[in-house]
Design an enzyme around this catalytic site. Sequence first.
Site, mmCIF file in Angstrom:
data_model
loop_
_atom_site.group_PDB
_atom_site.id
_atom_site.type_symbol
_atom_site.label_atom_id
_atom_site.label_comp_id
_atom_site.label_asym_id
_atom_site.label_seq_id
_atom_site.Cartn_x
_atom_site.Cartn_y
_atom_site.Cartn_z
ATOM 1 N N TYR A 38 -0.492 5.713 -9.067
ATOM 2 C CA TYR A 38 0.841 6.312 -9.187
ATOM 3 C C TYR A 38 0.793 7.741 -9.711
ATOM 4 O O TYR A 38 1.742 8.490 -9.545
ATOM 5 C CB TYR A 38 1.736 5.429 -10.072
ATOM 6 C CG TYR A 38 1.970 4.094 -9.441
ATOM 7 C CD1 TYR A 38 2.796 3.959 -8.322
ATOM 8 C CD2 TYR A 38 1.322 2.958 -9.909
ATOM 9 C CE1 TYR A 38 2.974 2.736 -7.705
ATOM 10 C CE2 TYR A 38 1.499 1.727 -9.300
ATOM 11 C CZ TYR A 38 2.325 1.626 -8.197
ATOM 12 O OH TYR A 38 2.487 0.411 -7.583
ATOM 13 N N ARG A 91 6.269 -8.609 -8.391
ATOM 14 C CA ARG A 91 5.732 -9.016 -7.097
ATOM 15 C C ARG A 91 6.702 -10.036 -6.508
ATOM 16 O O ARG A 91 7.417 -10.722 -7.248
ATOM 17 C CB ARG A 91 4.354 -9.659 -7.255
ATOM 18 C CG ARG A 91 3.295 -8.758 -7.882
ATOM 19 C CD ARG A 91 1.976 -9.509 -8.028
ATOM 20 N NE ARG A 91 0.924 -8.659 -8.587
ATOM 21 C CZ ARG A 91 0.580 -8.625 -9.872
ATOM 22 N NH1 ARG A 91 1.234 -9.387 -10.754
ATOM 23 N NH2 ARG A 91 -0.391 -7.833 -10.289
ATOM 24 N N LYS A 100 -0.608 -12.930 -11.273
ATOM 25 C CA LYS A 100 -1.852 -13.348 -10.625
ATOM 26 C C LYS A 100 -2.762 -14.058 -11.623
ATOM 27 O O LYS A 100 -2.855 -13.654 -12.774
ATOM 28 C CB LYS A 100 -2.578 -12.131 -10.041
ATOM 29 C CG LYS A 100 -1.908 -11.556 -8.798
ATOM 30 C CD LYS A 100 -2.747 -10.444 -8.215
ATOM 31 C CE LYS A 100 -2.158 -9.936 -6.913
ATOM 32 N NZ LYS A 100 -2.977 -8.847 -6.329
ATOM 33 N N HIS A 157 -1.122 -5.158 -14.266
ATOM 34 C CA HIS A 157 -2.413 -4.754 -13.706
ATOM 35 C C HIS A 157 -3.511 -5.023 -14.731
ATOM 36 O O HIS A 157 -3.400 -4.608 -15.884
ATOM 37 C CB HIS A 157 -2.428 -3.267 -13.356
ATOM 38 C CG HIS A 157 -1.626 -2.941 -12.133
ATOM 39 N ND1 HIS A 157 -1.177 -1.657 -11.861
ATOM 40 C CD2 HIS A 157 -1.209 -3.716 -11.097
ATOM 41 C CE1 HIS A 157 -0.504 -1.670 -10.713
ATOM 42 N NE2 HIS A 157 -0.512 -2.894 -10.241
ATOM 43 N N HIS A 163 7.332 -5.342 -1.886
ATOM 44 C CA HIS A 163 6.388 -4.580 -2.704
ATOM 45 C C HIS A 163 6.794 -3.114 -2.822
ATOM 46 O O HIS A 163 6.416 -2.431 -3.785
ATOM 47 C CB HIS A 163 4.981 -4.695 -2.107
ATOM 48 C CG HIS A 163 3.922 -4.918 -3.145
ATOM 49 N ND1 HIS A 163 3.875 -6.045 -3.952
ATOM 50 C CD2 HIS A 163 2.875 -4.147 -3.540
ATOM 51 C CE1 HIS A 163 2.851 -5.963 -4.769
ATOM 52 N NE2 HIS A 163 2.222 -4.810 -4.547
ATOM 53 N N ARG A 192 8.560 -2.592 -5.991
ATOM 54 C CA ARG A 192 7.626 -2.555 -7.129
ATOM 55 C C ARG A 192 6.975 -1.175 -7.242
ATOM 56 O O ARG A 192 6.883 -0.606 -8.336
ATOM 57 C CB ARG A 192 6.575 -3.648 -6.923
ATOM 58 C CG ARG A 192 5.476 -3.741 -7.984
ATOM 59 C CD ARG A 192 4.672 -5.009 -7.703
ATOM 60 N NE ARG A 192 3.362 -5.019 -8.318
ATOM 61 C CZ ARG A 192 3.117 -5.437 -9.563
ATOM 62 N NH1 ARG A 192 4.105 -5.835 -10.345
ATOM 63 N NH2 ARG A 192 1.886 -5.457 -10.037
#
Length: 298
Positions: A279, A148, A172, A270, A244, A247
């Site tokens: 994806y 990110r 995150k 994630h 992004h 990514r």
Amino acid sequence: MNWNSYIKSYQSYMRIERGLSKNTIDNYTFDIERLCLYLQENNLDYSPLKISEEIIQQFIYSVSKEVNARSQARIISGLKSFFSYLIFEDYRTDSPMELIEAPRLGRKLPDTLSVDDIDNLIAAIDLSKPEGERNRAMLETLYGCGLRVSELINLKISDLFFEEGFIKITGKGNKQRFVPISEITQKYILLYRNAIRNHLSIVKGHEDTLFLNRRGRQLTRAMIFTIIKDLAVKISLNKAISPHTFRHSFATHLLENGADLRAIQLMLGHESITTTEIYIHLDRKHLSQIMNNFHPRK
């Protein structure tokens, strides 16, 4: 306590107990302040403890005229989180958001770049300028490690474990993960460190930050966006791209080349594999193109 007092208390809870980033906290706060503004503009005097589902429904209806379904869903999600916090702290016994449903959203597939697009963007960097080596190292890291933009600008020298072939990423919620880093990406980072960064006058507090601006400070998110958009213009790439996009491309290219979805989830950081599963849809599109190109009955 008025709205501001509850909002400040909620911000402290998000920062200290949930470990959320400043950007996330700002987004949640913006949703609540938007509701406050609606109450003020319509002369509605309701505290967070007394506001009803009916008033919030009116607010949501008003918002729906101004924003798209995705933004509307985000606002509803933000308000649900706020009122859940009030219940958690025993300020309220119920949530006015309980029966309010967010609009159904189609699953938006992320934009991606081809390997050639990425090669062309990186090749367009002007290496005759000092920031050229830095920009090449940054884009190689962004794509090569699937980071990110916030993870890229916060990357520390002490997070580099090149002998082991990994870098440590703080993602995150301040969650840490180790991401493999290729020898080619390591090479460009070392070139930047030795040829450019070592000659900068570094501002106190930024000594461990890997990627710096010309004044020896940490780069901003906006600067990374600008660098990428300028390169896209330079090569006449007719796509709306952002950090992004690199990514998304990282994950898509791994999947297309046979990588395991669980491994991609771990590398991207994630929390849920459901997030990574988007994806698979991109990969199906890739497989469909292969069949159309190569199947004897095409």
